[in-house]
Design a protein around this motif. Structure first.
Motif, PDB file in Angstrom:
ATOM      1  N   ARG A  24      -0.025   2.669   7.066  1.00  0.00           N
ATOM      2  CA  ARG A  24      -0.515   2.680   5.677  1.00  0.00           C
ATOM      3  C   ARG A  24      -1.900   2.037   5.582  1.00  0.00           C
ATOM      4  O   ARG A  24      -2.778   2.520   4.862  1.00  0.00           O
TER       5      ARG A  24
ATOM      6  N   LEU B  12      -6.130   0.568  -5.348  1.00  0.00           N
ATOM      7  CA  LEU B  12      -7.268   0.439  -4.422  1.00  0.00           C
ATOM      8  C   LEU B  12      -8.371   1.449  -4.793  1.00  0.00           C
ATOM      9  O   LEU B  12      -9.550   1.094  -4.887  1.00  0.00           O
ATOM     10  N   THR B  13      -7.959   2.683  -5.020  1.00  0.00           N
ATOM     11  CA  THR B  13      -8.903   3.762  -5.327  1.00  0.00           C
ATOM     12  C   THR B  13      -9.729   3.444  -6.572  1.00  0.00           C
ATOM     13  O   THR B  13     -10.955   3.578  -6.564  1.00  0.00           O
TER      14      THR B  13
ATOM     15  N   CYS C 228      -5.530   3.534   4.313  1.00  0.00           N
ATOM     16  CA  CYS C 228      -6.382   2.904   3.292  1.00  0.00           C
ATOM     17  C   CYS C 228      -7.833   2.821   3.770  1.00  0.00           C
ATOM     18  O   CYS C 228      -8.757   3.012   2.980  1.00  0.00           O
TER      19      CYS C 228
ATOM     20  N   VAL D 146       3.279   9.647   2.006  1.00  0.00           N
ATOM     21  CA  VAL D 146       2.558   8.965   0.933  1.00  0.00           C
ATOM     22  C   VAL D 146       3.022   9.606  -0.367  1.00  0.00           C
ATOM     23  O   VAL D 146       3.760   9.008  -1.138  1.00  0.00           O
TER      24      VAL D 146
ATOM     25  N   THR E 125       0.827  -1.214   0.000  1.00  0.00           N
ATOM     26  CA  THR E 125       0.000   0.000   0.000  1.00  0.00           C
ATOM     27  C   THR E 125       0.860   1.262   0.000  1.00  0.00           C
ATOM     28  O   THR E 125       0.622   2.192   0.762  1.00  0.00           O
TER      29      THR E 125
ATOM     30  N   ALA F 190      -6.811  -4.612   1.568  1.00  0.00           N
ATOM     31  CA  ALA F 190      -5.410  -4.210   1.434  1.00  0.00           C
ATOM     32  C   ALA F 190      -4.566  -5.035   2.386  1.00  0.00           C
ATOM     33  O   ALA F 190      -4.980  -5.309   3.525  1.00  0.00           O
TER      34      ALA F 190
ATOM     35  N   LEU G 142      -3.567  12.488   0.250  1.00  0.00           N
ATOM     36  CA  LEU G 142      -2.448  11.745  -0.349  1.00  0.00           C
ATOM     37  C   LEU G 142      -1.156  12.576  -0.362  1.00  0.00           C
ATOM     38  O   LEU G 142      -0.062  12.041  -0.218  1.00  0.00           O
TER      39      LEU G 142
ATOM     40  N   LEU H  88      -9.292   5.971   1.834  1.00  0.00           N
ATOM     41  CA  LEU H  88      -9.559   5.366   0.525  1.00  0.00           C
ATOM     42  C   LEU H  88     -10.727   4.383   0.556  1.00  0.00           C
ATOM     43  O   LEU H  88     -11.088   3.814  -0.471  1.00  0.00           O
TER      44      LEU H  88
ATOM     45  N   MET I 225      -2.162   2.233  -3.359  1.00  0.00           N
ATOM     46  CA  MET I 225      -3.293   3.101  -3.005  1.00  0.00           C
ATOM     47  C   MET I 225      -4.064   3.535  -4.251  1.00  0.00           C
ATOM     48  O   MET I 225      -5.297   3.633  -4.228  1.00  0.00           O
TER      49      MET I 225
END
Ligand code: ZN
Ligand code: ZN
Length: 336
Positions: free
Chosen positions: A194, A175-176, A198, A330, A167, A187, A305, A202, A172
């Motif tokens: 991290r 994932l998004t 998430c 990040v 991640t 995740a 982010l 996210l 990320m």
């Protein structure tokens, strides 16, 4: 103009360079923001497989047009983002529309000098107007596009269960865009900070910390089925090999990260699943467009982010600090 150059692994210097001169089909742009990427960190530490030193890093950039060719769709003063993968337009991949894996690809900040500088010339065709997004957002389009590309490549569907392993910013991003397709996303990472990001920022449906019981936890989350699509974004060969066991029967495994090593897997395990193995490299104009639309719609938590900011002149002193996991980086953005 001020330029930061990576002389050899571990050595960054700030120096003065003369302004570049624009070629016939190029624009001259004033660099405004540059995102710091895992690729830059790998260049700095000497772990990037496709690179010669010295090199000016930086491929996640936004800027303002200083000069454009006559008749161009761009004019002086336009805010822009850049697709940093300069593709040749005539190789087999380009002929098939897969400009992201062009045989002759030249990536800004990797194969040729990038954006840790004040002015840059770029072929006009790779420069796009940043309409309806800020300069900060425009500098974040590229890494998000890598995630959008991987998700498009896997053709993730709303009813699918997805696992993202690793991640960092790329994980990320994956994932998004998997969430934006309606998938249920878990995740997996070693880092609790991290994973918490998430969940909070996210909208990860579940997170699992790598440890003694992670396989049981992943199994329990899927009633023993495991995952329709597994994405690797770890940059770690052992993790890439381990990820094969998380694929559901009939599922897909997408290797987004790249490592210098060979990786191996058990053919019986692979075959019994009839698994599909995919590499995902860079992104195309379509993926960049997907990201910009998602940003405009407010679907990307870009301010969360962007955890760190630094000035170009401070890059030589502050850059190595970004590598420290304790810093909680990040996405760091360099302001030029
Ligand atoms: Zn990048
Ligand atoms: Zn090509």
């Amino acid at each position: 103009m001020l330029t930061v150059i990576c002389e050899t692994p571990g050595t960054l210097s700030a120096l003065e360079r003369t302004l570049p001169v624009r070629g016939e089909n190029e624009v001259l742009l004033r660099v405004k923001r540059v995102g710091v990427c895992g690729t830059d960190l790998h260049i700095f530490t000497g772990n990037q497989p496709y690179l010669a030193y010295p090199r000016v890093m930086g491929h996640e950039l936004s800027g303002v047009i200083e000069e454009a060719p006559e008749g161009s769709h761009l004019v002086a003063g336009d805010a822009v983002y850049v697709m940093p993968y300069l593709s040749c337009g005539h190789c087999i991949a380009c002929r098939r529309g897969k400009t992201n894996c062009c045989v002759n690809i030249q990536v800004l900040g990797v194969h040729r000098d990038g954006a840790f500088t004040e002015y840059l010339t770029v072929p006009e065709q790779f420069v796009h107007k940043a309409e309806g997004i800020t300069l900060d957002q425009a500098a974040m389009v590229e890494f998000l596009a890598i995630g959008a590309h991987a998700v498009r490549r896997a053709d993730v569907k709303a009813e699918e269960r997805v696992l993202v392993v690793g991640t960092g910013p790329i994980g990320m991003a994956v994932l998004t865009f998997a969430k934006l397709r309606g998938a249920t996303v878990t995740a997996l990472d070693t880092r609790a900070d991290r994973l918490a990001f998430c969940t909070k920022q996210l909208g990860a449906d579940a997170v699992v910390q790598i440890g003694e019981h992670d396989v049981e936890q992943l199994s329990a989350l899927t009633e023993g089925d495991f995952f329709d699509v597994v994405f690797d974004a770890t940059g770690n060969p052992k993790a890439m090999e381990r990820g094969f066991q998380f694929i559901a029967h009939g599922g897909k495994y997408v290797l987004v990260s790249i490592v210098r090593d060979s990786i191996t897997f058990s053919d019986p395990e692979f075959h019994k699943r009839e698994a599909t193995l995919l590499a995902s490299r860079n992104a195309t104009a379509e993926d960049f467009d997907t990201v910009v639309k998602a940003m405009r719609a407010g679907h990307i938590p870009d301010q969360a982010l962007n955890t760190h900011r630094l000035a170009l002149a401070d890059v030589p002193t502050l850059f190595s600090g970004l590598l420290n996991p304790g810093a909680g980086v990040v996405k760091a953005i360099v302001e030029c």
